[in-house]
Enzyme design. Structure first.
Site, PDB file in Angstrom:
ATOM      1  N   ARG A  35     -11.673  17.078  36.075  1.00 48.41           N
ATOM      2  CA  ARG A  35     -11.954  18.399  36.654  1.00 48.41           C
ATOM      3  C   ARG A  35     -12.507  18.284  38.078  1.00 48.41           C
ATOM      4  O   ARG A  35     -12.240  19.147  38.904  1.00 48.41           O
ATOM      5  CB  ARG A  35     -12.959  19.152  35.780  1.00 48.41           C
ATOM      6  CG  ARG A  35     -12.310  19.646  34.513  1.00 48.41           C
ATOM      7  CD  ARG A  35     -13.238  20.506  33.701  1.00 48.41           C
ATOM      8  NE  ARG A  35     -12.473  21.170  32.662  1.00 48.41           N
ATOM      9  CZ  ARG A  35     -12.999  21.698  31.567  1.00 48.41           C
ATOM     10  NH1 ARG A  35     -14.297  21.661  31.381  1.00 48.41           N
ATOM     11  NH2 ARG A  35     -12.235  22.289  30.676  1.00 48.41           N
ATOM     12  N   LYS A 198      -5.708  30.169  13.363  1.00 44.83           N
ATOM     13  CA  LYS A 198      -5.831  31.522  12.803  1.00 44.83           C
ATOM     14  C   LYS A 198      -4.966  32.557  13.506  1.00 44.83           C
ATOM     15  O   LYS A 198      -4.924  32.599  14.729  1.00 44.83           O
ATOM     16  CB  LYS A 198      -7.290  31.972  12.903  1.00 44.83           C
ATOM     17  CG  LYS A 198      -8.182  31.294  11.877  1.00 44.83           C
ATOM     18  CD  LYS A 198      -9.618  31.790  12.000  1.00 44.83           C
ATOM     19  CE  LYS A 198      -9.784  33.187  11.420  1.00 44.83           C
ATOM     20  NZ  LYS A 198     -11.183  33.672  11.565  1.00 44.83           N
ATOM     21  N   GLY A 351      -6.305  25.109  24.866  1.00 47.49           N
ATOM     22  CA  GLY A 351      -6.937  23.802  24.975  1.00 47.49           C
ATOM     23  C   GLY A 351      -6.304  22.749  24.084  1.00 47.49           C
ATOM     24  O   GLY A 351      -6.012  21.631  24.535  1.00 47.49           O
ATOM     25  N   GLY A 374      -9.525  29.414  27.084  1.00 48.12           N
ATOM     26  CA  GLY A 374      -9.835  30.827  26.845  1.00 48.12           C
ATOM     27  C   GLY A 374      -9.259  31.729  27.918  1.00 48.12           C
ATOM     28  O   GLY A 374      -8.723  32.801  27.628  1.00 48.12           O
TER      29      GLY A 374
HETATM   30  P1  ADP Z   1      -5.085  26.191  21.216  1.00 56.79           P
HETATM   31  O1  ADP Z   1      -6.404  25.525  21.522  1.00 56.79           O
HETATM   32  O2  ADP Z   1      -3.933  25.473  21.814  1.00 56.79           O
HETATM   33  O3  ADP Z   1      -5.105  27.669  21.564  1.00 56.79           O
HETATM   34  P2  ADP Z   1      -5.847  26.632  18.467  1.00 56.79           P
HETATM   35  O4  ADP Z   1      -7.269  26.333  18.811  1.00 56.79           O
HETATM   36  O5  ADP Z   1      -5.505  28.023  18.113  1.00 56.79           O
HETATM   37  O6  ADP Z   1      -4.863  26.103  19.620  1.00 56.79           O
HETATM   38  O7  ADP Z   1      -5.411  25.760  17.207  1.00 56.79           O
HETATM   39  C1  ADP Z   1      -5.501  24.384  17.174  1.00 56.79           C
HETATM   40  C2  ADP Z   1      -5.860  23.875  15.819  1.00 56.79           C
HETATM   41  O8  ADP Z   1      -5.015  24.383  14.816  1.00 56.79           O
HETATM   42  C3  ADP Z   1      -5.748  22.383  15.753  1.00 56.79           C
HETATM   43  O9  ADP Z   1      -7.023  21.821  15.569  1.00 56.79           O
HETATM   44  C4  ADP Z   1      -4.845  22.125  14.555  1.00 56.79           C
HETATM   45  O10 ADP Z   1      -5.268  21.044  13.747  1.00 56.79           O
HETATM   46  C5  ADP Z   1      -4.945  23.418  13.800  1.00 56.79           C
HETATM   47  N1  ADP Z   1      -3.798  23.600  12.910  1.00 56.79           N
HETATM   48  C6  ADP Z   1      -2.496  23.646  13.242  1.00 56.79           C
HETATM   49  N2  ADP Z   1      -1.724  23.749  12.149  1.00 56.79           N
HETATM   50  C7  ADP Z   1      -2.556  23.760  11.097  1.00 56.79           C
HETATM   51  C8  ADP Z   1      -2.356  23.824   9.668  1.00 56.79           C
HETATM   52  N3  ADP Z   1      -1.154  23.893   9.153  1.00 56.79           N
HETATM   53  N4  ADP Z   1      -3.460  23.796   8.890  1.00 56.79           N
HETATM   54  C9  ADP Z   1      -4.684  23.723   9.424  1.00 56.79           C
HETATM   55  N5  ADP Z   1      -4.932  23.658  10.745  1.00 56.79           N
HETATM   56  C10 ADP Z   1      -3.886  23.671  11.573  1.00 56.79           C
HETATM   57 MG    MG Z   2      -8.315  25.567  20.495  1.00 56.18          MG
END
Ligand code: ADP
Ligand code: MG
Length: 394
Positions: A35, A198, A351, A374
């Site tokens: 960064r 989620k 992230g 975010g």
């Molecule tokens: P980003 O940071 O890219 O926005 P998220 O924080 O929404 O993504 O989601 C990332 C997390 O989702 C990861 O830690 C991953 O392990 C989890 N994940 C993805 N698929 C599954 C699954 N089938 N069951 C449980 N966790 C999951």
């Molecule tokens: Mg995330």
């Protein structure tokens, strides 16, 4: 279009620059300076054009109190090494005090000074105008270059702009260009890929993207809530109970908007949430009641990759499976590879998605990887970020 440092005369001007120096630290040492290095182009531009460069940033969560654990002293040192010249560190537990004001007044053109962690002051995250004014007295032009905090209206990210003209640095310029063009003026077909844990967290993003994309791919932990909405057995998979009804509404919205909604057609299941767990690959309607979905299966990989291959623009947020475990990283890796192989404009927001792409060593193959988790999500929701809203238009 927002003004950038290139659109103003900075010679001899005191430029108050908000950077993202929120670097990971261990035992007082910076463990990753990416960064800091990312901020160099803006700092060097200002220095080389004769500005007086006053840098500010937060680091960690000192909770509005001075706390040595979160001092920016190591950042000042590292910056000096990277810039090949000393950086004045204006340490003050108050961030701004008479000594700091005097140090700024004594600066010569081309000099660089770093303030102490802005979150030493509790007013910072409240966007209290009194602290904004204290900071603002130090500068004549506000330069925001911290995309990672641009979705927060804090004194150092937005409040100071009440008192002086505000422009963007090169990092924010790049984020606005790639995220903005991808979402608002995409080369078609425009395909969005959503995944992660989620559904609930990402509903506003999905709803906004449904009004813009040609196809929406949904994978990862959120797909099981969609399956549940279809009445399928999902075993012990991640379920967002409160969002089941919403998945039905989103399907309807997609149909009404003429958007192709692609969900996984097969699943890599596991007995337990562990890398060495017993696994089973099955079609989505054959999931055993005592197993959980951990990744998309090979048929889904093919379906999604074919869609990606046709795209003109791809925006990706959220991994396809539990990519942190090697046995369940295959789907996420395959999608990353499909993006890397495509000639589309590829933009990664989020992230964990960015971390996954880097883990696979495919980061160089993407058009743009957003530096703000975010902030990029709020951008994809169609919100105007406070730290961007304050910037002057061209
Ligand atoms: P980003 O940071 O890219 O926005 P998220 O924080 O929404 O993504 O989601 C990332 C997390 O989702 C990861 O830690 C991953 O392990 C989890 N994940 C993805 N698929 C599954 C699954 N089938 N069951 C449980 N966790 C999951
Ligand atoms: Mg995330």
């Amino acid at each position: 279009m927002k003004k950038t440092v290139r659109d103003i005369d900075v010679k001899g001007k005191k430029c108050l620059v908000r950077c993202d120096f929120n670097v990971p630290m261990q035992d007082g040492k910076i463990t990753d300076d990416v960064r800091i290095r990312a901020a160099l182009p803006t700092i060097e531009y200002l220095r080389d054009n004769g500005a007086k460069v006053i840098l500010m940033s937060h680091m960690g969560r000192p909770k509005g109190q001075p706390n040595k654990e979160f001092t920016l002293a190591p950042v000042a040192e590292r910056l000096g090494e990277l810039l090949g010249g000393a950086v004045i560190f204006a340490q003050s537990d108050r961030v701004v005090d008479d000594g700091v004001v005097a140090a700024v007044a004594a600066m010569k053109d081309g000099e660089i000074l770093l303030l102490e962690n802005t979150r030493y002051r509790e007013e910072e995250t409240k966007n209290d105008p009194a602290f904004s004014k204290e900071l603002a007295q130090l500068g004549e032009i506000f330069v925001n270059d911290a995309f990672g905090t641009a979705h927060r209206a804090h004194c150092s990210t937005a409040g100071v702009a009440e008192f002086m003209p505000a422009v963007s640095g090169f990092l924010i310029e790049k984020e606005i260009k790639f995220l903005g063009e991808a979402v608002n003026d995409p080369k078609r077909p425009f395909v969005a890929i959503m995944g992660g844990a989620k559904v609930g967290d990402k509903i506003p993003v999905i709803e906004n993207l449904l009004t813009k994309v040609d196809a929406l791919i949904i994978g990862g932990g959120m797909s099981y809530t969609f399956f549940k909405g279809e009445g399928l057995e999902i075993g012990t998979s991640l379920l967002d109970e409160d969002s089941i009804e919403l998945t039905k509404k989103l399907r309807q919205e997609a149909a009404d908007a003429g958007v192709d909604l692609l969900l996984p057609v097969d699943v890599v299941c596991a007995k337990e949430f562990a890398n060495d767990s017993e696994t089973l690959v099955c079609d989505k309607d054959k999931m055993p009641a005592d197993m959980m979905g951990m990744d998309i299966g090979p048929k889904s990989v093919k379906l999604f990759s074919d869609e990606i291959a046709k795209a003109g623009t791809v925006v990706w947020n959220g991994p396809m499976g539990v990519f942190e475990m090697s046995n369940f990283a295959g789907g996420t890796r395959a999608v990353a590879e499909a993006l890397a192989a495509s000639s589309a404009i590829t933009v990664i927001g989020g992230g964990d998605s960015a971390a996954a792409v880097k883990q696979f060593g495919l980061d160089d193959k993407m058009t743009h990887i957003s530096t703000g988790g975010g902030a990029s999500l709020e951008f994809l929701e169609g919100k105007e970020l406070p730290g961007v809203a304050v910037l002057e238009d061209k």
